[in-house]
Motif scaffolding. Sequence first.
Motif, short mmCIF file in Angstrom:
data_model
loop_
_atom_site.label_atom_id
_atom_site.label_comp_id
_atom_site.label_asym_id
_atom_site.label_seq_id
_atom_site.Cartn_x
_atom_site.Cartn_y
_atom_site.Cartn_z
N LEU A 88 5.76 -1.00 -8.83
CA LEU A 88 5.41 -2.03 -7.85
C LEU A 88 4.25 -1.62 -6.96
O LEU A 88 3.50 -2.45 -6.47
CB LEU A 88 6.63 -2.38 -7.00
CG LEU A 88 7.81 -2.97 -7.76
CD1 LEU A 88 9.02 -3.09 -6.86
CD2 LEU A 88 7.43 -4.32 -8.35
N VAL A 89 4.12 -0.32 -6.70
CA VAL A 89 3.04 0.23 -5.87
C VAL A 89 2.50 1.44 -6.62
O VAL A 89 2.98 2.56 -6.42
CB VAL A 89 3.54 0.63 -4.46
CG1 VAL A 89 2.39 1.12 -3.60
CG2 VAL A 89 4.26 -0.53 -3.79
N PRO A 90 1.53 1.23 -7.52
CA PRO A 90 1.08 2.32 -8.39
C PRO A 90 0.44 3.51 -7.68
O PRO A 90 0.42 4.61 -8.19
CB PRO A 90 0.07 1.66 -9.32
CG PRO A 90 0.01 0.23 -8.97
CD PRO A 90 0.85 -0.01 -7.78
N LEU B 30 9.23 -6.29 2.41
CA LEU B 30 7.82 -6.02 2.66
C LEU B 30 7.53 -6.28 4.12
O LEU B 30 7.83 -7.35 4.64
CB LEU B 30 6.95 -6.92 1.78
CG LEU B 30 5.45 -6.62 1.78
CD1 LEU B 30 5.18 -5.26 1.16
CD2 LEU B 30 4.71 -7.70 1.00
N ASN B 31 6.97 -5.26 4.80
CA ASN B 31 6.63 -5.46 6.22
C ASN B 31 5.20 -6.00 6.33
O ASN B 31 4.45 -5.99 5.37
CB ASN B 31 6.87 -4.20 7.05
CG ASN B 31 5.82 -3.13 6.86
OD1 ASN B 31 4.80 -3.32 6.21
ND2 ASN B 31 6.07 -1.96 7.43
N GLN C 23 0.81 -1.22 0.00
CA GLN C 23 0.00 0.00 0.00
C GLN C 23 0.85 1.28 0.00
O GLN C 23 0.34 2.35 -0.26
CB GLN C 23 -0.90 0.05 1.24
CG GLN C 23 -1.56 -1.26 1.62
CD GLN C 23 -2.40 -1.85 0.52
OE1 GLN C 23 -3.14 -1.15 -0.14
NE2 GLN C 23 -2.29 -3.14 0.32
N ALA C 24 2.14 1.15 0.36
CA ALA C 24 2.99 2.33 0.51
C ALA C 24 4.44 1.96 0.25
O ALA C 24 4.80 0.78 0.24
CB ALA C 24 2.85 2.90 1.93
N ILE C 25 5.28 2.99 0.03
CA ILE C 25 6.70 2.78 -0.23
C ILE C 25 7.52 3.63 0.75
O ILE C 25 7.21 4.80 0.97
CB ILE C 25 7.09 3.19 -1.66
CG1 ILE C 25 6.38 2.33 -2.69
CG2 ILE C 25 8.61 3.13 -1.86
CD1 ILE C 25 6.63 2.77 -4.13
#
Length: 169
Positions: A107-109, A78-79, A21-23
């Motif tokens: 990877l996370v649009p 990835l957490n 969901q986030a980077i």
Amino acid sequence: LFYRYELSIELNESWKAASSQAIVAAYGELATEFCKTVLITENCKEVGNINIIEDRKTDVDDTGDFHPRIPKPSQLYLNPLGTLICCVSKDVSPKLSNSFTSKLLSLVPSGPILVLSSHHYGSLQGSYAPQENENCVVHSLSSPAFLKYKAVYPPLPQPATVSSFPAAS
């Protein structure tokens, strides 16, 4: 010699079964060390790399004795909360930065992005001025050692937290 660089994403099976969901991207030795010691816990999974592939063309005078350094990949974790953490390799040069960013964002649009850098914000090119309907919020967070410099971006509103940690200028 002629050098050309390309980027490729290498993902393992744990990425394919997950969603992000986030980077959080860490660039620079101190920021990467912070991520590796604080954000990347035993609950995080290593999900892949963004590799820098060197395409070397030799000329007639090349003796083959020169052994160039192999660029290090940028590791992806990835957490459990779905945050993709990228430890950006020091081999990602300004020339590769746009292509690298495109690969990472693919990877996370959509979702929030946090960039941690141990480089001085003066290394960021250009200036920031929010536009009328802009859906992007950029703030700076700097240590007391850099308070004598004027930030390119407005300061992070206080009180604030970054990944559940207190963040203060």
